[in-house]
Design a protein around this motif. Structure first.
Motif, PDB file in Angstrom:
ATOM      1  N   ARG A   1       5.829 -36.277 -20.350  1.00  0.00           N
ATOM      2  CA  ARG A   1       5.396 -37.522 -19.720  1.00  0.00           C
ATOM      3  C   ARG A   1       4.200 -38.050 -20.523  1.00  0.00           C
ATOM      4  NH1 ARG A   1       5.250 -36.574 -13.252  1.00  0.00           N
ATOM      5  NH2 ARG A   1       4.630 -38.785 -13.362  1.00  0.00           N
ATOM      6  N   THR A   2       4.499 -38.885 -21.499  1.00  0.00           N
ATOM      7  CA  THR A   2       3.529 -39.323 -22.494  1.00  0.00           C
ATOM      8  C   THR A   2       2.266 -39.889 -21.843  1.00  0.00           C
ATOM      9  OG1 THR A   2       5.326 -39.849 -24.011  1.00  0.00           O
ATOM     10  CG2 THR A   2       3.167 -40.802 -24.503  1.00  0.00           C
ATOM     11  N   GLY A   3       1.144 -39.340 -22.287  1.00  0.00           N
ATOM     12  CA  GLY A   3      -0.149 -39.835 -21.822  1.00  0.00           C
ATOM     13  C   GLY A   3      -0.598 -39.300 -20.483  1.00  0.00           C
ATOM     14  N   GLU A   4       0.218 -38.518 -19.805  1.00  0.00           N
ATOM     15  CA  GLU A   4      -0.151 -38.007 -18.481  1.00  0.00           C
ATOM     16  C   GLU A   4      -0.661 -36.573 -18.572  1.00  0.00           C
ATOM     17  OE1 GLU A   4       2.418 -38.719 -15.191  1.00  0.00           O
ATOM     18  OE2 GLU A   4       3.429 -40.391 -16.177  1.00  0.00           O
ATOM     19  N   ARG A   5      -1.590 -36.250 -17.685  1.00  0.00           N
ATOM     20  CA  ARG A   5      -2.178 -34.917 -17.614  1.00  0.00           C
ATOM     21  C   ARG A   5      -2.267 -34.499 -16.155  1.00  0.00           C
ATOM     22  NH1 ARG A   5      -4.689 -34.202 -22.753  1.00  0.00           N
ATOM     23  NH2 ARG A   5      -5.747 -32.302 -22.069  1.00  0.00           N
ATOM     24  N   ALA A   6      -2.435 -33.204 -15.937  1.00  0.00           N
ATOM     25  CA  ALA A   6      -2.648 -32.678 -14.586  1.00  0.00           C
ATOM     26  C   ALA A   6      -3.631 -31.516 -14.682  1.00  0.00           C
ATOM     27  CB  ALA A   6      -1.332 -32.237 -13.949  1.00  0.00           C
ATOM     28  N   TRP A   7      -4.191 -31.154 -13.536  1.00  0.00           N
ATOM     29  CA  TRP A   7      -5.152 -30.054 -13.487  1.00  0.00           C
ATOM     30  C   TRP A   7      -4.451 -28.756 -13.113  1.00  0.00           C
ATOM     31  CZ3 TRP A   7     -10.278 -30.426 -14.831  1.00  0.00           C
ATOM     32  CH2 TRP A   7     -10.778 -31.718 -15.025  1.00  0.00           C
ATOM     33  N   ILE A   8      -4.851 -27.689 -13.770  1.00  0.00           N
ATOM     34  CA  ILE A   8      -4.341 -26.341 -13.497  1.00  0.00           C
ATOM     35  C   ILE A   8      -5.488 -25.502 -12.959  1.00  0.00           C
ATOM     36  CG2 ILE A   8      -3.274 -24.263 -14.449  1.00  0.00           C
ATOM     37  CD1 ILE A   8      -2.265 -26.022 -16.784  1.00  0.00           C
ATOM     38  N   LEU A   9      -5.358 -25.047 -11.723  1.00  0.00           N
ATOM     39  CA  LEU A   9      -6.312 -24.094 -11.157  1.00  0.00           C
ATOM     40  C   LEU A   9      -5.707 -22.703 -11.312  1.00  0.00           C
ATOM     41  CD1 LEU A   9      -8.874 -23.320  -9.575  1.00  0.00           C
ATOM     42  CD2 LEU A   9      -7.564 -23.712  -7.463  1.00  0.00           C
ATOM     43  N   GLN A  10      -6.406 -21.843 -12.012  1.00  0.00           N
ATOM     44  CA  GLN A  10      -5.925 -20.493 -12.279  1.00  0.00           C
ATOM     45  C   GLN A  10      -6.946 -19.493 -11.754  1.00  0.00           C
ATOM     46  OE1 GLN A  10      -7.352 -18.181 -14.717  1.00  0.00           O
ATOM     47  NE2 GLN A  10      -5.882 -16.659 -13.981  1.00  0.00           N
TER      48      GLN A  10
ATOM     49  N   TYR B   1      -1.416 -19.350 -10.985  1.00  0.00           N
ATOM     50  CA  TYR B   1      -1.902 -20.715 -11.173  1.00  0.00           C
ATOM     51  C   TYR B   1      -1.215 -21.649 -10.193  1.00  0.00           C
ATOM     52  CZ  TYR B   1       2.395 -22.280 -13.566  1.00  0.00           C
ATOM     53  OH  TYR B   1       3.693 -22.621 -13.859  1.00  0.00           O
ATOM     54  N   ILE B   2      -1.863 -22.795  -9.987  1.00  0.00           N
ATOM     55  CA  ILE B   2      -1.293 -23.845  -9.164  1.00  0.00           C
ATOM     56  C   ILE B   2      -1.700 -25.180  -9.786  1.00  0.00           C
ATOM     57  CG2 ILE B   2      -3.255 -23.891  -7.563  1.00  0.00           C
ATOM     58  CD1 ILE B   2      -1.166 -24.400  -5.307  1.00  0.00           C
ATOM     59  N   VAL B   3      -0.798 -26.139  -9.792  1.00  0.00           N
ATOM     60  CA  VAL B   3      -1.030 -27.434 -10.432  1.00  0.00           C
ATOM     61  C   VAL B   3      -1.427 -28.457  -9.370  1.00  0.00           C
ATOM     62  CG1 VAL B   3       0.000 -29.265 -11.841  1.00  0.00           C
ATOM     63  CG2 VAL B   3       0.626 -26.868 -12.235  1.00  0.00           C
ATOM     64  N   GLY B   4      -2.342 -29.348  -9.716  1.00  0.00           N
ATOM     65  CA  GLY B   4      -2.765 -30.363  -8.763  1.00  0.00           C
ATOM     66  C   GLY B   4      -3.669 -31.391  -9.395  1.00  0.00           C
TER      67      GLY B   4
END
Length: 539
Positions: free
Chosen positions: A249-258, A274-277
């Motif tokens: 998904r070009t240009g998109e990012r997400a946070w990874i809590l590990q 880990y969990i993504v959010g």
């Protein structure tokens, strides 16, 4: 004499004393076509390319940061022996994450207070006042384990000479809530809110707390995450928060809590989850379609941490490659403890939500073998004899099942002894089997098979790119284009260790096969092929 030359001389003298061998001067002239041997080991399991301390105990990576062209690796270290205790921060630096220069202990145990895990930041604007505008400090934020009070608190140390020497902050601790299990601060600069953010674990309560500060000295609680998942886990620790790109998904990012779980991991013992959010600068909110997932399905992957300020678009992290179940019994001398290879991190958006993708950073390597065209394997074991195997190598392959029910790779092979990597077609599962990998009797928990299922709905799940990184005492598997990883220590007993491929129940096509040798510490980058991340090559 330069600092680098002095360090080399000291290392060679130590090696001479340990092995009885005479040192050789480092070559100043690269040989364009040769592959030099990797450094000799003082034990058969001293890694050729994975980081280990020169001597004594090591566990968690700490204070990972890229600063002024060098990666700094601090680590939990016992300078007095090769079992856990007297915890201090060891220190090493590297320009390529493969070849490391060792430095003196950075943050020692002080009286009853051991220096537990933490992180390091470059305070470029001198918000802490511990340096100057002209000489901003590196600041380490770590847990003080105070045996006299029975509590864990958060403390500062700082350096004004690029991390070579460290001073304690006079008014430690900077955060103390009176808990016995309150540890492992991860601190980073949050650009949108222009302040420092700290994650710290309330270990026994299964809670990650989020704090904010303008100066690294005074901290305000913003929010909490947890509990979540299995309530029987004995503790959470070593939290990490990353902002990673979503590669499809070009240009998109997400946070990874590990964070790490002290028990009930995918291999039965400790594990990294880990969990993504999303993180808004104050609170982490998980994606509704995802829950806790495993970073790695092997037994030897724990205390994960990412490098602050690392160059490039994707975060880089590494972990302690061992397990608390048997780390104290590992048959190595005069050291214990190994780090994984560094890995670049990204996410893949799927019908089941974002999934973690990991790519090993291999540094400078030489191509030893590249297969031309597919190789169709009948049922049976097929030895690889095309070129001699080095002590450490990276293997890249891709498969297509043509009736096979199971297929894979045997590494560290000597007769019946081998570590077996396999893909089961019916169950869509990768596995690593070290039950007959060599020396296993030092722990009843060691000789086991470890499995990792490929996610549902992926077409041809066994046919993605596979990387296997083999060192003298370890195997790291990256399967399904980096979505599946299994990491394991092994202790082969044979001096000569082979490699073979196998198929069961039908044929399999080995469509891609590449073998890469790691460069020795004296190789010059211009004479080699650089694989900066798995599957992407450059000169």
């Amino acid at each position: 004499m330069s600092n680098h030359t002095a360090a080399w001389c000291c290392t060679m003298i130590l090696l001479m004393l340990l092995t009885g061998c005479e040192p050789h001067a480092p070559s100043l002239t690269p040989e364009a076509s040769s592959v030099r041997p990797l450094p000799a080991a003082d034990s058969p399991y001293r890694p050729a390319v994975h980081f280990t301390p020169p001597a004594n105990w090591m566990n968690d990576p700490n204070g990972l940061i890229y600063h002024d062209g060098r990666y700094h690796l601090f680590y939990q270290h016992n300078p007095k022996g090769k079992t856990w205790g007297h915890m201090s921060w060891g220190h090493a630096t590297s320009t390529d994450l493969i070849r490391w220069e060792h430095h003196p202990v950075a943050i020692p145990e002080r009286g009853p207070v051991m220096a537990f895990s933490g992180s390091c930041v470059f305070d470029r604007n001198n918000t802490s006042g511990l340096g100057t505008q002209e000489q901003p400090p590196l600041v380490a934020i770590y847990t003080g384990h105070d045996g006299s009070r029975g509590v864990q608190d958060q403390r500062l140390a700082y350096s004004l000479d690029e991390g070579q020497t460290w001073a304690e902050y006079d008014n430690n601790p900077v955060l103390d809530i009176g808990l016995a299990d309150f540890r492992d601060p991860k601190v980073f600069w949050h650009q949108p809110t222009q302040r420092w953010v700290m994650l710290v674990a309330k270990a026994k309560q299964h809670i990650i707390q989020f704090y904010a500060s303008d100066n690294l000295k005074s901290w305000t609680l913003m929010s909490e995450f947890g509990p979540i998942g299995n309530p029987d886990v004995n503790h959470w620790e070593c939290p990490e928060l990353l902002h990673a790109p979503i590669i499809n998904r070009t240009g998109e990012r997400a946070w990874i809590l590990q964070f790490d779980l002290g028990s009930h991991g995918p291999a039965g013992g400790p594990g990294s989850a880990y969990i993504v959010g999303d993180f808004d600068g104050q609170r982490f909110t998980p994606c509704s379609e995802t829950g806790l997932q495993w970073v790695d399905h092997g037994p030897d992957f724990f205390a994960l941490q990412a490098f602050n300020d690392a160059p490039g678009d994707r975060p880089i992290w590494l972990a302690w490659m061992d397990s608390w179940i048997y780390a104290h019994d590992a048959p190595t001398h005069p050291w214990r403890g190994v780090m994984t290879l560094p890995r670049k991190v990204s996410l893949l958006d799927s019908q089941h939500g974002p999934r973690l993708i990991q790519s090993p950073l291999l540094g400078t390597t030489h191509s030893l073998f590249q297969q031309k065209g597919p190789r169709r394997l009948r049922p049976g074991v097929h030895p690889f004899r095309e070129v001699p195997l080095p002590d450490a190598y990276a293997l890249r392959c891709a498969w297509a099942a043509e009736g096979a029910e199971r297929y894979g790779i045997r590494v560290h092979e000597a007769g019946d002894e081998a570590t077996v990597i396999a893909y089961d077609v019916e169950t869509s599962t990768w596995s690593l089997d070290r039950r007959n990998s060599g020396l296993t009797s030092f722990s009843p928990a060691f000789a086991r098979l470890f499995r990792a299922p490929v996610r549902d709905g992926k077409p041809n799940p066994g046919e993605g790119q596979v990387w296997v990184v083999v060192d003298r005492g370890s195997v790291e598997l990256f399967a399904s284009d980096g979505e599946i990883t299994i990491t394991a220590r092994v202790y082969p007993t044979a001096e000569r260790r082979g490699l073979s491929f196998f198929a069961e129940g039908g044929k399999v096509s080995l469509n891609t096969l590449e073998l890469h040798a790691f460069a020795s510490p004296t190789d010059h980058p211009s004479s080699s092929t650089t694989i900066s991340e798995s599957g992407r090559q450059g000169g």
